[in-house]
Structures are given as structure tokens and as C-alpha cells.
Design an enzyme around this catalytic site. Sequence first.
Site, PDB file in Angstrom:
ATOM      1  N   CYS A  48       0.786  -1.234   0.000  1.00  0.00           N
ATOM      2  CA  CYS A  48       0.000   0.000   0.000  1.00  0.00           C
ATOM      3  C   CYS A  48       0.820   1.288   0.000  1.00  0.00           C
ATOM      4  O   CYS A  48       0.542   2.177  -0.816  1.00  0.00           O
ATOM      5  CB  CYS A  48      -1.065   0.001   1.086  1.00  0.00           C
ATOM      6  SG  CYS A  48      -0.659  -0.893   2.586  1.00  0.00           S
ATOM      7  N   ARG A  57       7.622 -10.910   4.788  1.00  0.00           N
ATOM      8  CA  ARG A  57       7.180 -10.778   6.175  1.00  0.00           C
ATOM      9  C   ARG A  57       7.905 -11.795   7.031  1.00  0.00           C
ATOM     10  O   ARG A  57       8.010 -12.963   6.646  1.00  0.00           O
ATOM     11  CB  ARG A  57       5.663 -11.028   6.296  1.00  0.00           C
ATOM     12  CG  ARG A  57       4.855 -10.011   5.535  1.00  0.00           C
ATOM     13  CD  ARG A  57       3.377 -10.265   5.702  1.00  0.00           C
ATOM     14  NE  ARG A  57       2.643  -9.316   4.882  1.00  0.00           N
ATOM     15  CZ  ARG A  57       1.318  -9.310   4.732  1.00  0.00           C
ATOM     16  NH1 ARG A  57       0.597 -10.211   5.373  1.00  0.00           N
ATOM     17  NH2 ARG A  57       0.743  -8.427   3.978  1.00  0.00           N
ATOM     18  N   GLN A 111       1.511 -10.822  -3.582  1.00  0.00           N
ATOM     19  CA  GLN A 111       0.092 -10.555  -3.401  1.00  0.00           C
ATOM     20  C   GLN A 111      -0.487 -10.057  -4.717  1.00  0.00           C
ATOM     21  O   GLN A 111       0.127  -9.233  -5.387  1.00  0.00           O
ATOM     22  CB  GLN A 111      -0.105  -9.463  -2.351  1.00  0.00           C
ATOM     23  CG  GLN A 111       0.192  -9.922  -0.947  1.00  0.00           C
ATOM     24  CD  GLN A 111      -0.137  -8.847   0.061  1.00  0.00           C
ATOM     25  OE1 GLN A 111       0.352  -7.730  -0.035  1.00  0.00           O
ATOM     26  NE2 GLN A 111      -0.963  -9.184   1.036  1.00  0.00           N
ATOM     27  N   ASP A 159      -2.447  -7.759  -5.374  1.00  0.00           N
ATOM     28  CA  ASP A 159      -2.991  -6.623  -4.646  1.00  0.00           C
ATOM     29  C   ASP A 159      -3.681  -5.642  -5.580  1.00  0.00           C
ATOM     30  O   ASP A 159      -3.416  -5.629  -6.779  1.00  0.00           O
ATOM     31  CB  ASP A 159      -1.811  -5.896  -3.979  1.00  0.00           C
ATOM     32  CG  ASP A 159      -2.179  -5.367  -2.609  1.00  0.00           C
ATOM     33  OD1 ASP A 159      -3.378  -5.201  -2.345  1.00  0.00           O
ATOM     34  OD2 ASP A 159      -1.253  -5.125  -1.814  1.00  0.00           O
ATOM     35  N   HIS A 189      -5.360  -1.398  -5.075  1.00  0.00           N
ATOM     36  CA  HIS A 189      -5.877  -0.336  -4.216  1.00  0.00           C
ATOM     37  C   HIS A 189      -6.872   0.467  -5.015  1.00  0.00           C
ATOM     38  O   HIS A 189      -6.604   0.821  -6.158  1.00  0.00           O
ATOM     39  CB  HIS A 189      -4.714   0.506  -3.683  1.00  0.00           C
ATOM     40  CG  HIS A 189      -3.778  -0.306  -2.840  1.00  0.00           C
ATOM     41  ND1 HIS A 189      -2.595  -0.814  -3.312  1.00  0.00           N
ATOM     42  CD2 HIS A 189      -3.926  -0.775  -1.568  1.00  0.00           C
ATOM     43  CE1 HIS A 189      -2.026  -1.541  -2.357  1.00  0.00           C
ATOM     44  NE2 HIS A 189      -2.812  -1.540  -1.296  1.00  0.00           N
ATOM     45  N   LYS A 194     -11.988  -5.838   7.563  1.00  0.00           N
ATOM     46  CA  LYS A 194     -11.873  -6.531   6.286  1.00  0.00           C
ATOM     47  C   LYS A 194     -12.863  -7.669   6.130  1.00  0.00           C
ATOM     48  O   LYS A 194     -13.348  -8.235   7.110  1.00  0.00           O
ATOM     49  CB  LYS A 194     -10.444  -7.046   6.108  1.00  0.00           C
ATOM     50  CG  LYS A 194      -9.952  -7.913   7.245  1.00  0.00           C
ATOM     51  CD  LYS A 194      -8.492  -8.305   7.041  1.00  0.00           C
ATOM     52  CE  LYS A 194      -8.103  -9.363   8.057  1.00  0.00           C
ATOM     53  NZ  LYS A 194      -6.876 -10.067   7.732  1.00  0.00           N
ATOM     54  N   HIS A 222      -8.120  -1.816   0.076  1.00  0.00           N
ATOM     55  CA  HIS A 222      -7.008  -2.711  -0.241  1.00  0.00           C
ATOM     56  C   HIS A 222      -7.675  -4.053  -0.501  1.00  0.00           C
ATOM     57  O   HIS A 222      -8.499  -4.474   0.297  1.00  0.00           O
ATOM     58  CB  HIS A 222      -6.053  -2.906   0.933  1.00  0.00           C
ATOM     59  CG  HIS A 222      -5.603  -1.638   1.596  1.00  0.00           C
ATOM     60  ND1 HIS A 222      -4.274  -1.293   1.676  1.00  0.00           N
ATOM     61  CD2 HIS A 222      -6.287  -0.659   2.229  1.00  0.00           C
ATOM     62  CE1 HIS A 222      -4.169  -0.137   2.339  1.00  0.00           C
ATOM     63  NE2 HIS A 222      -5.376   0.255   2.684  1.00  0.00           N
TER      64      HIS A 222
END
Length: 640
Positions: free
Chosen positions: A338, A367, A385, A387, A389, A468, A514
Site C-alpha cells: 500500500c 514478512r 500478493q 494486490d 488499491h 476486512k 485494499h
Amino acid sequence: MDENNKIKVTLPDGGVREYPAGIALMDIAKDISPRLAREALVAKVNGQLTDLARPLERDAAVAFLTFEDEEGKQVYRHSTAHVMAQACQKLFPGVKFAIGPAIADGFYYDFDTTEPFTTDDLGVIEKEMEAIIKADLPFERFEYTRPDALDLFGKAGQDYKVELIEDLPVDAPLSVYRQGDFTDLCMGPHVPSTGRLKSVKLLNVAGAYWRGSEKNKMLQRIYGTSFPKKSMLDEYLFRIEEAKRRDHRKLGAELELFSIQDEGPGFPFFHPKGMILRNELEKFWREEHAKRGYSEIRTPIILSRSLWERSGHWDHYRENMYFTKIDEGDYAVKPMNCPGGIIVYKSKLHSYRELPIRMAELGLVHRHELSGALHGMMRVRCFTQDDAHIYMLPSQVKDEIIGVINLDEDIYKVFGFPYHVELSTKPEKAMGSDEIWEMATNALRDALETRGIDYKVNEGDGAFYGPKIDFHLRDTLGRTWQCGTIQLDFVMPEIFDLNYVGEDGQKHRPVMIHRTIFGSLERFIGILTEHFAGAFPAWLAPVQARVIPITGRHAAYAQEVTDSLSGKGIRVEIDTRNEKINYKIREAQAQKIPYMLVVGDKEAENKTVAVRQRAKGDLGAMPLADFEAMLLEEISTKSY
RNA sequence: GCCGAUGUGGCUCAGGGGUAGAGCAGCGCACUCGUAAUGCGCAGGCCGGGGGUUCGAAUCCCCCCAUCGGCUCCA
């Protein structure tokens, strides 16, 4: 209660019977049929689970539950847990008891012991349990007042039970169950006696924190299961073994898809065949996102410390991050995409006319997961990911959430696996006010309700910047893994001072979503591998067809077939090894290649191929062109 | 990170104080074969790593590492 009073008992089939008030439920079962009396484990009285030994005082709807009923099964397993606890009480004097519930497929009980259990103890405990079962001790229920219960368990040194009682509402009724010399605080109900339990198997021992918090003491948990018949237990154990054969870690190696090596714990390697699978998924993903108005970006893996301080990751996520120094500056490897994406958003001024902006990124994040948490491709320390946004006007929030939910469903549908949805709310470590969280959580809930989706609420499990919606997929052993997620965020736009120019010419704050669909390519591929047991649909299969010449004499025609398929974009291999046909087929089957094309004299002469489909077997010969058309159709429709 | 278990050739596993074995896979040779394993031969391992005990350690002890099953955590 007057002995002569009659009560009416309504059975599930609608039949009504009369009995004297105060009759034990067990006696009603006996009256209905000896078989029912034998198989009934517990009764449901007006919807309330009740011990068979208890008397019925007034008119009621009564159903008798057996092992075939989910609730009956749970009572059965829960009673088994009590028997295990009794065995441990005898074998390990001074052991303290925590909780021992039934779970899917079995039960566990948590104990506080001076010495941890070892695997060898399980057999000994099992033996003792058999003796208890053989003794056929009745499960007896007693009602206690709170002070009496506290006194009972306090004197027995059962600290965990005392803690449990103290946490119950003051006016809550307390029940205690006893079988033989074992007494436990328990809501019940239980099976009538230990003799009802037949086939018991203790499966493993594990540490487990008291009340699930790592701040508390680690207790010893024993997992087990039980069935009314040995054959059912054997079948269950066989099913577990079967499932292990579809384990993505095993298949990943066998099919040369991916691996994890000692040199990089939690850092997966993608092998050539795994890359094909992955690239196909990415291609599909890009197509679906392009159709829905997403653009795609890529942001750096390493970004400055100051960015992570601003985003809140420094304060809320530091223990999961990797750091590095470049020249004199502090940097971090991104654990999320993000902040990088936000920088792209901020690189220019945005008009309200542009919104919503849907910006996707297949972003590689790192991570630091606890070593004990790593699990094949399902939980790794670096992953990509899928991902995106979404920056939008507050008025667009609901439609955008629904749009993402729809995308999730559309994509999962292509693979055909089941999933369930959870709504996660504000965690302890969170940024932003309660009002903002409330608003965001309601927006998610509202979208779910509008779409009529069943979901379960997961309190306190949201991201630190917003609540979420999570999509959970199931692995072969029934464990579920979070894949898709939709996180609504009012916090980041604030911290990063995001804005757009509104109709009024003034700056306004956008709202952010997200979201991921696959979750991570790694985890998704793990799930996919187990779901298909490695037999991927043709569009994903690393090798879609293998040409198998019968003898060396047919190599030339086999090559011709291979070239033709390859020219049409089909992923094809040729097996010219000097081996027998059976051997080559066996190997192609083991590799789960969708189509095997056997070619010999007949095929070479007629320009055909003898088609063998991995699941359906020999389909007979067909013209090469027909086979090509069929396979191309199967690939383009993504059928499975 | 915590609790328990495991770690022997590419894979599956045997051996358990006297210096390492099998099957499959690989390689070579022969067989030229019609829908799930042709035969023979060869090669391949400092027994996860490091310390210690011992005349001698894959084997016993200690410490690490990784993996597996859980807990916690999470895509």
C-alpha cells in the site's frame, strides 16, 4: 410433581406419546425401540441437548440423537475427552485440567502437567481409557452453586476450573459431571456411560496456550478422535492418509512445480513447471482485471524507513519486517504494497471525475513469520500478493466493495472450489477512531448483506488500518487459509494526506480499499494443487499433452505431431525414450498430464493420434486436427 | 517464538557403538514393444550441522538448523 400426571411427548416424526411425568429420557427411548435405546447418545428436548438420564417433567418435543447426528457426534467426542482426562488423572497425579471440547472430527483436552507428554504416553493413556470404557461408568450430572463449585475445584487445586467459574456470570447455573473418580466442570450433556464409547485413537500432542494467548502458560494438548465402530475409525485414518497424498508440498516436488529448501526457509523456489502454472494464473488475472477497469503498477521492494514510519507499519508491523541499510540511510523491505501504491497515487493531482481509480499490483512482499508457523506454500516469508488499491469517493464505497466481491466470486468459480467469508473487526493494535472503524465495518457488512452472502464475524481480526472481508479456502486436510481479502481504509488516506479535486474545486479526501483475490500467488497455488490433487485443468497444466511413440520406428511421426501441437500454442512433450508403452503411460499418468497421444503404425499411416485422457483413459484414435481443436477448446474455456 | 516428533544417496525406507543397505529414479547395454513398472549391469551417501563421551559414533550425550503436527500469528 404428581406421579400420576401424564405428559405428552412429541417425536420428530410428529407422533405423540404419553408417559408418566418424571420418566427418564432413556426410558422413553427404550419404549420406542430397543435399537434406539442402544444407539441414542443424548436427547434434544425442545431444542435443548439433554442427558438421557434426566427426567422429563412436562410436555415436550423430544428427539433422540445418535452418532449420525452432528450434535450426537459432538457429545460422543466430548465424553471421550472426559474419559481421556480421567485416564490422565490416574496416570499423572496432580495434573490440572483446562478445557476439553469436541472439534471437527474429534476432540482435545488441555492439561497442565509438570512434565510435557510425549508421543509414547499416548499409548499408555489409550490403554487406561480402554479400561475406563470397559468399566462402563455412568456419567452423572450434579448442579452446584457458585460458592460450592469454587470450593470443590479450589480444594482440588484445579486453578483453571476456578478461573473458568469466576468468569461465568454470577447467576449462571453450574453443572458438574462425574464418572468414576473423575469430576469435571462441564455444561454437558454426555453419553449415558463410558461403555458407549468404542474405538478411541489419540492422534498427537501439542503445546497450546491457555485461552489461546501466548501471554499465558503453555499447556499440553492431546488430540484424539473416537467412533462407535472400529471400521469407522479405520476409514477415518485412511482418509487422512489419502489426504496426505494430495499435500501440495509432496505434489509440488513430484510434479516439479516448486520447492522450499533449507537454504531459504519460507522462501519458495518456483521450478519451470510451476512457473508455467503461475504465469497462466497471472495472465488470467490480468485479463479479468483489465476488463474491470484496473490499471497495473509495480512498486519497489525496498523503501525508506521514513515511509514506513509515516504509514504506521513502523509502529504496528515492525516485528514482521526486514530491514536494511543503504549508504547511511535506513530502509525496510516492504511487507505490504500500500505505501508504494499510495506514492503512485500522490504523484499527480486527481479529479473526482477519475474516481474510482483501481490500481493493481502483483507485489512481492516479505514478512517475518514465526519459524513454527511456516507451512509449505501456504505460509511463507515472501510472497506475491495480487494486490489492488481502489481510491474512491465516499459515495462509491458500497458499489466498489460489491464489485470486488463479484470479482472474487467470478474468479473462484473458474476453479470450482468452496470457500467461506469472514468479516474481521477492529483489532487491539489499531489506528483511527472508533467512529471511523464503526463506519467502515458497517459499510462492509452492508455490502455483504446486499449481496446476500453468508459470513461469520471474526472479532478483533482486522488489519491495523481497517476492517476486512476475508475469503477462506480449504486445504486437503480441511484447514482453511485466508486468500481473498477486502479491506476498507479511512486511515491511510488521512496519514498520507491523499486528496482529489471535487466538483467544487476544493480538495477532498478519498476512501481506499485494499484487496486481493488470490491472496498470494504462492498460497493460491498451494490450494489449487491440493484441490486438483495435481491434476490441473488443461489450461493450467504445465504440460498439456505428451506424445508417446510406440517404438523408435514411430519417432518421426511423433515429432510431426509434436511440432503441429506446439505450433498451435499447445504445451507438448515427446517421449522418445527406449521404453515400453506401458512404462511411458504410467509415467505420464503419474505426472498427471491431461492427454497422452499414442502413435504407432496405424496412426502414422492415417495421420491420427490415439488419445488417452488422464481420467477417462483410452478415447481411441482421432484425426490430429480434431484432437487439436478439442484441446484448444478445452483450454480456452478453462474447463475442468 | 512455544510444545511434541522427525532428519540415512534424487525419492520411499531398513540398519541402531566396530566404520552403510534395499527398492524406485539416473546412467550403460540388450529387447522394438499398442494404453499404469522388460531384463542385466554400473554409478551414487563425510548418515542435517557443530561440539562431546569412547580405542572406535550414523548409532550415546549436549547445542544449533531444517522439516512435520499443533499453539500463537497471518496472504
